[in-house]
Write a protein that holds these residues in place. Structure first.
Motif, mmCIF file in Angstrom:
data_model
loop_
_atom_site.group_PDB
_atom_site.id
_atom_site.type_symbol
_atom_site.label_atom_id
_atom_site.label_comp_id
_atom_site.label_asym_id
_atom_site.label_seq_id
_atom_site.Cartn_x
_atom_site.Cartn_y
_atom_site.Cartn_z
ATOM 1 N N TYR A 231 33.820 3.374 39.244
ATOM 2 C CA TYR A 231 33.212 4.735 39.072
ATOM 3 C C TYR A 231 33.290 5.169 37.499
ATOM 4 O O TYR A 231 34.204 5.296 36.977
ATOM 5 C CB TYR A 231 33.307 6.006 39.967
ATOM 6 N N VAL A 232 31.985 5.504 36.965
ATOM 7 C CA VAL A 232 31.892 5.698 35.472
ATOM 8 C C VAL A 232 31.503 7.093 35.164
ATOM 9 O O VAL A 232 31.204 7.652 33.992
ATOM 10 C CB VAL A 232 31.069 4.746 34.788
ATOM 11 N N GLY A 233 31.009 7.776 36.067
ATOM 12 C CA GLY A 233 30.480 8.923 36.246
ATOM 13 C C GLY A 233 28.991 9.117 36.514
ATOM 14 O O GLY A 233 28.205 8.244 36.575
ATOM 15 N N ASP A 234 28.543 10.527 36.744
ATOM 16 C CA ASP A 234 27.142 10.419 36.861
ATOM 17 C C ASP A 234 26.596 9.809 37.950
ATOM 18 O O ASP A 234 25.236 9.214 38.023
ATOM 19 C CB ASP A 234 26.219 10.113 35.625
ATOM 20 N N GLY A 235 27.299 9.568 39.115
ATOM 21 C CA GLY A 235 26.695 8.904 40.222
ATOM 22 C C GLY A 235 26.726 7.350 40.211
ATOM 23 O O GLY A 235 25.805 6.760 40.730
ATOM 24 N N PRO B 46 46.408 4.872 46.222
ATOM 25 C CA PRO B 46 46.193 6.181 46.704
ATOM 26 C C PRO B 46 44.726 6.305 46.890
ATOM 27 O O PRO B 46 43.949 6.150 46.048
ATOM 28 C CB PRO B 46 46.893 7.050 45.596
ATOM 29 N N ARG B 47 44.413 7.021 47.879
ATOM 30 C CA ARG B 47 42.969 7.213 48.273
ATOM 31 C C ARG B 47 42.712 8.851 47.720
ATOM 32 O O ARG B 47 43.515 9.634 47.988
ATOM 33 C CB ARG B 47 42.579 7.053 49.689
ATOM 34 N N VAL B 48 41.363 9.123 47.491
ATOM 35 C CA VAL B 48 41.055 10.411 47.206
ATOM 36 C C VAL B 48 39.322 10.528 47.964
ATOM 37 O O VAL B 48 38.834 9.771 48.131
ATOM 38 C CB VAL B 48 40.758 10.633 45.559
ATOM 39 N N ASP B 49 39.393 11.952 48.226
ATOM 40 C CA ASP B 49 38.102 12.353 48.622
ATOM 41 C C ASP B 49 36.927 12.089 47.766
ATOM 42 O O ASP B 49 37.187 12.187 46.596
ATOM 43 C CB ASP B 49 38.103 13.698 49.368
ATOM 44 N N ILE B 50 35.797 11.668 48.020
ATOM 45 C CA ILE B 50 34.567 11.392 47.073
ATOM 46 C C ILE B 50 34.335 12.589 46.426
ATOM 47 O O ILE B 50 34.095 12.554 45.065
ATOM 48 C CB ILE B 50 33.251 11.067 48.116
ATOM 49 N N GLU B 51 34.640 13.697 46.888
ATOM 50 C CA GLU B 51 34.280 15.081 46.216
ATOM 51 C C GLU B 51 35.148 15.158 45.388
ATOM 52 O O GLU B 51 34.906 16.144 44.026
ATOM 53 C CB GLU B 51 34.317 16.171 47.163
ATOM 54 N N ASP B 52 36.586 14.575 45.184
ATOM 55 C CA ASP B 52 37.297 14.653 44.023
ATOM 56 C C ASP B 52 37.238 13.287 43.329
ATOM 57 O O ASP B 52 38.312 13.462 42.235
ATOM 58 C CB ASP B 52 38.665 14.729 44.749
ATOM 59 N N MET B 53 36.453 12.656 43.434
ATOM 60 C CA MET B 53 36.229 11.552 42.590
ATOM 61 C C MET B 53 36.067 11.480 41.089
ATOM 62 O O MET B 53 35.614 12.614 40.666
ATOM 63 C CB MET B 53 34.971 10.740 43.089
ATOM 64 N N ARG B 54 36.759 10.863 40.211
ATOM 65 C CA ARG B 54 36.647 11.082 38.887
ATOM 66 C C ARG B 54 36.263 9.563 38.066
ATOM 67 O O ARG B 54 36.918 8.551 38.800
ATOM 68 C CB ARG B 54 37.921 11.689 38.278
ATOM 69 N N PRO B 55 35.691 9.461 37.135
ATOM 70 C CA PRO B 55 35.596 8.166 36.430
ATOM 71 C C PRO B 55 36.899 7.643 36.245
ATOM 72 O O PRO B 55 37.913 7.808 35.932
ATOM 73 C CB PRO B 55 35.110 8.513 35.047
ATOM 74 N N GLY B 56 36.818 6.297 36.541
ATOM 75 C CA GLY B 56 37.795 5.309 36.261
ATOM 76 C C GLY B 56 38.159 4.920 37.969
ATOM 77 O O GLY B 56 38.960 4.078 38.223
ATOM 78 N N ASP B 57 37.855 5.963 38.863
ATOM 79 C CA ASP B 57 38.492 5.655 40.265
ATOM 80 C C ASP B 57 37.568 4.395 40.660
ATOM 81 O O ASP B 57 36.476 3.989 40.226
ATOM 82 C CB ASP B 57 37.973 6.977 41.110
ATOM 83 N N LEU B 58 38.048 3.709 41.683
ATOM 84 C CA LEU B 58 37.555 2.506 42.419
ATOM 85 C C LEU B 58 36.798 2.767 43.848
ATOM 86 O O LEU B 58 37.382 3.469 44.545
ATOM 87 C CB LEU B 58 38.479 1.468 42.524
ATOM 88 N N LYS C 256 19.282 9.215 48.491
ATOM 89 C CA LYS C 256 19.716 9.887 49.870
ATOM 90 C C LYS C 256 21.196 10.394 49.401
ATOM 91 O O LYS C 256 21.541 11.441 50.055
ATOM 92 C CB LYS C 256 19.681 9.125 51.025
ATOM 93 N N TRP C 257 21.996 9.562 48.837
ATOM 94 C CA TRP C 257 23.419 9.829 48.800
ATOM 95 C C TRP C 257 23.556 11.094 47.977
ATOM 96 O O TRP C 257 24.270 11.920 47.911
ATOM 97 C CB TRP C 257 24.006 8.598 48.222
ATOM 98 N N LEU C 258 23.062 10.953 46.759
ATOM 99 C CA LEU C 258 23.083 12.017 45.813
ATOM 100 C C LEU C 258 22.391 13.448 46.574
ATOM 101 O O LEU C 258 22.744 14.509 46.186
ATOM 102 C CB LEU C 258 22.252 11.721 44.496
ATOM 103 N N GLY C 259 21.327 13.122 47.286
ATOM 104 C CA GLY C 259 20.570 14.491 47.859
ATOM 105 C C GLY C 259 21.566 14.960 49.002
ATOM 106 O O GLY C 259 21.370 16.081 49.376
ATOM 107 N N SER C 260 22.648 14.227 49.303
ATOM 108 C CA SER C 260 23.534 14.732 50.511
ATOM 109 C C SER C 260 24.233 15.914 49.803
ATOM 110 O O SER C 260 25.032 16.827 50.487
ATOM 111 C CB SER C 260 24.270 13.823 51.079
ATOM 112 N N GLY C 261 24.475 16.116 48.593
ATOM 113 C CA GLY C 261 25.210 16.808 47.936
ATOM 114 C C GLY C 261 26.610 16.702 47.572
ATOM 115 O O GLY C 261 27.532 17.319 47.560
ATOM 116 N N VAL C 262 26.954 15.418 47.891
ATOM 117 C CA VAL C 262 28.516 14.949 47.924
ATOM 118 C C VAL C 262 29.030 14.866 46.562
ATOM 119 O O VAL C 262 30.301 15.179 46.549
ATOM 120 C CB VAL C 262 28.384 13.282 48.336
ATOM 121 N N LEU C 263 28.410 14.984 45.371
ATOM 122 C CA LEU C 263 28.849 15.201 43.922
ATOM 123 C C LEU C 263 28.535 16.539 43.372
ATOM 124 O O LEU C 263 29.030 16.771 42.266
ATOM 125 C CB LEU C 263 28.220 13.915 43.043
#
Length: 352
Positions: free
Chosen positions: A318-322, A293-305, A221-228
């Motif tokens: 986060y390690v990438g690929d959802g 510092p906070r970031v938007d999910i859309e701007d998330m990159r591997p290594g973020d928490l 459902k999360w991936l289907g929302s297009g968030v990434l």
């Protein structure tokens, strides 16, 4: 025949007792038929799963409270040691200043107790008068400096005493908080384990399958929302090091309050991974959420928490690929999981 009938009766009775206990412990679970030893339905197991997860969530929240109190206690202990060393240095300085003051007093006594100005006026030789005037002036300055140093050192000692007293109070408060949190952790874990122990092996396996199924649905459902859809950031150099550390821990047991190297809790894993990458971050998931510092999910990159749940009681990297790597809960091991399989509170970046 009588013995076998008695054995069958004992089994039925024991099964009824277990079912009855579960139905009483788990809200919404209907009472089982004492004569029906059939496994629980998926609906009833889902109710058990909700209660087990609730207890583990409470245990995890208490774990983070324990970690925070323990960290504060360590900080205050170090501060008390620093203050104690400063007191020793200040006391040595005070002893030297008092010795100098005593030397001045003895010199004045040997001079007949006359002030230096009076002795100067009694000089009969003009050259001696002007030569000694400079000496008297320097003596006045030295005396003023000595008095000022004595006053400043005494103020330092008073401030250190007050600060040490405040730190001791805080240390004691945090020790109590830590003890209370530890008690809560153990109580919630004991409740969860007791509840799970009342299930049959096949029910436990089905329970875990239902949990995995729920996680898969939430992730889909999360991936289907297009968030990434627009997320394509690459890990920083430090981020890659943090990911490498965290993924090397896969398979190691979760243990509340642990920060490696053999076992971890959720924030113990993330904080140690980023420490290994050369950047220290707060120890608990709540403080990671509050301070980083906070970031938007859309701007998330591997290594973020990714911080989870409304109380920020869980964290994964986060390690990438959802996908995240995280330490889930007691009885589980560090593993990879869908980043959207739990309720996301937000994302923070340690190296922003």
């Amino acid at each position: 025949m009588g013995a076998r009938a008695g054995a069958r009766g004992a089994v039925v009775t024991a099964t009824a007792v277990v079912c009855g206990i579960v139905s009483l412990v788990v809200p919404g679970v209907a009472h089982a038929d004492p004569a029906d030893p059939a496994p629980r339905s998926d609906k009833r197991l889902e109710e058990v799963a909700k209660e087990v997860n609730r207890l583990y969530r409470k245990a995890e929240a208490a774990t983070e409270a324990y970690n925070q109190a323990r960290g504060a206690s360590r900080k205050q202990s170090r501060e008390i040691v620093r203050i104690a060393r400063a007191v020793v240095d200040a006391q040595k300085r005070m002893d030297r200043l008092k010795a100098q003051a005593g030397a001045l007093a003895r010199a004045q006594y040997r001079g007949g107790s006359l002030p230096a100005e009076a002795q100067l006026l009694l000089r009969s030789d003009p050259e001696e008068f002007f030569r000694d005037a400079g000496t008297v002036r320097k003596g006045h300055q030295a005396t003023k400096g000595l008095i000022a140093s004595l006053s400043a050192t005494q103020r330092d000692l008073d401030r250190y005493a007050k600060s040490a007293n405040e730190q001791w109070k805080k240390l004691e408060e945090n020790r109590k908080r830590k003890a209370d949190a530890k008690k809560k952790v153990k109580a919630r874990l004991a409740e969860a384990k007791e509840l799970e122990s009342q299930l049959r092996d096949e029910e436990l396996e089905r329970l875990r399958e239902l949990e995995r199924e729920a996680a898969r649905k939430a992730q889909a459902k999360w991936l289907g929302s297009g968030v990434l859809d627009d997320a394509g950031g690459e890990a920083s150099k430090q981020g890659r090091k943090a990911i490498a550390y965290a993924t090397r821990q896969i398979g190691k047991d979760y243990e509340w309050g642990a920060e490696g190297p053999r076992t971890y809790d959720c924030s113990g894993l993330t904080s140690q991974a980023w420490l290994a990458a050369g950047r220290g971050i707060p120890r608990t998931s709540q403080e990671q959420w509050r301070q980083l510092p906070r970031v938007d999910i859309e701007d998330m990159r591997p290594g973020d928490l990714i911080i989870y749940h409304r109380d920020a009681s869980h964290v994964g990297m986060y390690v990438g690929d959802g996908t995240i790597v995280h330490a889930p809960r007691p009885g589980r091991q560090v593993t990879l999981a869908g980043a959207g399989s739990m309720e996301i509170l937000g994302v923070v970046r340690p190296d922003k």
